[in-house]
Scaffold this motif. Structure first.
Motif, short mmCIF file in Angstrom:
data_model
loop_
_atom_site.label_atom_id
_atom_site.label_comp_id
_atom_site.label_asym_id
_atom_site.label_seq_id
_atom_site.Cartn_x
_atom_site.Cartn_y
_atom_site.Cartn_z
N ALA A 84 0.83 -1.21 0.00
CA ALA A 84 0.00 0.00 0.00
C ALA A 84 0.87 1.26 0.00
O ALA A 84 0.61 2.21 -0.74
CB ALA A 84 -0.93 0.00 1.21
N LEU A 85 1.91 1.25 0.82
CA LEU A 85 2.82 2.41 0.87
C LEU A 85 3.55 2.59 -0.46
O LEU A 85 3.76 3.72 -0.91
CB LEU A 85 3.84 2.21 2.00
N LYS A 131 0.81 10.99 3.26
CA LYS A 131 1.31 11.30 4.60
C LYS A 131 0.43 10.66 5.67
O LYS A 131 0.92 10.14 6.68
CB LYS A 131 1.38 12.81 4.81
N LYS A 132 -0.88 10.69 5.45
CA LYS A 132 -1.82 10.10 6.39
C LYS A 132 -1.62 8.58 6.48
O LYS A 132 -1.62 7.99 7.56
CB LYS A 132 -3.26 10.42 5.98
N ALA A 133 -1.41 7.95 5.31
CA ALA A 133 -1.18 6.50 5.25
C ALA A 133 0.12 6.14 5.95
O ALA A 133 0.18 5.17 6.73
CB ALA A 133 -1.17 6.02 3.81
N VAL A 134 1.19 6.91 5.69
CA VAL A 134 2.48 6.64 6.32
C VAL A 134 2.38 6.76 7.83
O VAL A 134 2.84 5.89 8.58
CB VAL A 134 3.57 7.61 5.78
N THR A 135 1.75 7.84 8.30
CA THR A 135 1.60 8.05 9.75
C THR A 135 0.84 6.91 10.39
O THR A 135 1.23 6.39 11.45
CB THR A 135 0.88 9.39 10.01
N PHE A 136 -0.25 6.50 9.74
CA PHE A 136 -1.06 5.42 10.31
C PHE A 136 -0.29 4.11 10.34
O PHE A 136 -0.24 3.43 11.38
CB PHE A 136 -2.35 5.23 9.50
N LEU A 137 0.33 3.75 9.22
CA LEU A 137 0.99 2.44 9.12
C LEU A 137 2.24 2.36 10.00
O LEU A 137 2.58 1.28 10.51
CB LEU A 137 1.33 2.14 7.66
N PRO A 175 -9.80 4.11 6.23
CA PRO A 175 -10.44 3.96 4.91
C PRO A 175 -9.50 4.24 3.73
O PRO A 175 -9.57 3.55 2.72
CB PRO A 175 -11.58 4.99 4.96
N GLU A 176 -8.62 5.24 3.85
CA GLU A 176 -7.72 5.57 2.75
C GLU A 176 -6.80 4.39 2.42
O GLU A 176 -6.57 4.08 1.25
CB GLU A 176 -6.88 6.80 3.09
N VAL A 177 -6.27 3.74 3.45
CA VAL A 177 -5.37 2.61 3.24
C VAL A 177 -6.14 1.44 2.63
O VAL A 177 -5.65 0.76 1.72
CB VAL A 177 -4.69 2.21 4.56
N ARG A 178 -7.35 1.19 3.13
CA ARG A 178 -8.16 0.09 2.57
C ARG A 178 -8.46 0.34 1.10
O ARG A 178 -8.45 -0.58 0.29
CB ARG A 178 -9.47 -0.06 3.36
N TYR A 179 -8.73 1.60 0.76
CA TYR A 179 -9.07 1.92 -0.62
C TYR A 179 -7.86 1.72 -1.52
O TYR A 179 -7.99 1.20 -2.64
CB TYR A 179 -9.60 3.36 -0.72
N ILE A 180 -6.68 2.13 -1.04
CA ILE A 180 -5.45 1.91 -1.82
C ILE A 180 -5.25 0.41 -2.06
O ILE A 180 -4.95 -0.03 -3.17
CB ILE A 180 -4.23 2.52 -1.10
N LYS A 181 -5.42 -0.37 -1.00
CA LYS A 181 -5.23 -1.83 -1.12
C LYS A 181 -6.24 -2.43 -2.08
O LYS A 181 -5.91 -3.33 -2.87
CB LYS A 181 -5.33 -2.48 0.26
N GLY A 182 -7.48 -1.93 -2.04
CA GLY A 182 -8.50 -2.41 -2.96
C GLY A 182 -8.16 -2.07 -4.41
O GLY A 182 -8.38 -2.88 -5.32
N LEU A 183 -7.61 -0.86 -4.63
CA LEU A 183 -7.21 -0.46 -5.99
C LEU A 183 -6.09 -1.34 -6.51
O LEU A 183 -6.03 -1.65 -7.71
CB LEU A 183 -6.77 1.01 -5.99
N ILE A 184 -5.17 -1.75 -5.62
CA ILE A 184 -4.08 -2.64 -6.03
C ILE A 184 -4.65 -3.96 -6.54
O ILE A 184 -4.29 -4.44 -7.62
CB ILE A 184 -3.11 -2.88 -4.85
N ARG A 185 -5.58 -4.54 -5.76
CA ARG A 185 -6.17 -5.82 -6.18
C ARG A 185 -6.99 -5.67 -7.45
O ARG A 185 -7.00 -6.56 -8.31
CB ARG A 185 -7.07 -6.39 -5.06
#
Length: 255
Positions: A21-22, A47-53, A64-74
């Protein structure tokens, strides 16, 4: 020569690693910078994803932002695999069933909306054959819920005239094969087809080189699939049939 559609039932987002995701979020920022595209939103999401992870606890649900990125990858990987086997865009359907979108391993129970989405797609295509994953050994149970959605959808659609000519076939994937006494259709595969299947699996890059839900089997998914198909062919050969490189096995589900 057949008209083939693929319906991806879930986003698959929880099966993507945080590192992936990152990597993709960072790629978007680098892409924008390289081509002079100003996007404060993309930078903020990164930045929000990095801080969270960086501060994520072991079993914490992704934002939600990280989940959406992961969903887009799949979704991108699924699209690449479908295009690899020659499907046009209009034959690729992303269903995103709501039961899956909890962000956790434990999913919501199968709901009315999940069944309605499944029914809508089947009713739109009016297929002669449906192929669904019968992997009930899936370690976190998603395949069972997806399969239940298909079962319930075809039951409710049964009165439709086109369903008289529609057969539902179940296949197995990464975890186990049908017992030989259960198999009702076996499709021989040539060495070239085995290799093509491997390359199709490779399109799902986030599921290679160690995955989030590996189960007790340490082999890669493509290795499991090839071993399973080869072993099925060997069983049929031992029973006195012709010897093929591999065979894909199916069980018909009566509704």
């Amino acid at each position: 020569g057949h008209e083939v559609h693929i319906g991806y039932q879930t986003s698959g987002n929880i099966a993507v690693s945080d590192d992936e995701a990152l990597r993709f979020a960072g790629f978007v920022c680098d892409y924008n910078e390289k081509f002079g595209i100003e996007s404060a939103e993309a930078e903020n999401i990164y930045k929000k994803a990095v801080t969270f992870l960086e501060n994520k606890k072991g079993s914490e649900i992704d934002i939600p932002e990280v989940r959406y990125i992961k969903g887009l990858i799949r979704k991108g990987e699924a699209h690449a695999a479908a295009k690899f086997i020659g499907l046009p865009d209009e034959h690729i359907h992303y269903m995103e069933l709501p039961f899956y979108e909890t962000g956790a391993i434990e999913k919501k129970p199968l709901g009315k909306e999940d069944i309605e989405i499944t029914m809508t797609l089947i009713d739109k295509i009016k297929p002669h054959q449906i192929y669904a994953a019968g992997d009930l050994a899936d370690p976190h149970g998603t395949h069972k819920v997806c399969l239940d959605a298909v079962f319930e959808a075809v039951k409710q659609l049964k009165p439709k005239k086109y369903m008289n000519d529609c057969w539902l076939w179940l296949y197995r994937g990464a975890w186990q094969e049908w017992n030989v006494d259960e198999i009702e259709m076996a499709v021989p595969m040539s060495p070239d087809q085995v290799l093509e299947k491997r390359h199709g699996i490779f399109k799902h890059q986030s599921q290679k080189d160690g995955v989030v839900f590996q189960g007790s089997d340490s082999r890669e998914f493509w290795q499991r699939a090839e071993d399973r198909n080869r072993e099925t062919a060997e069983v049929y050969h031992l029973l006195g049939l012709a010897h093929y490189a591999a065979m894909e096995a199916f069980v018909r589900w009566e509704y």
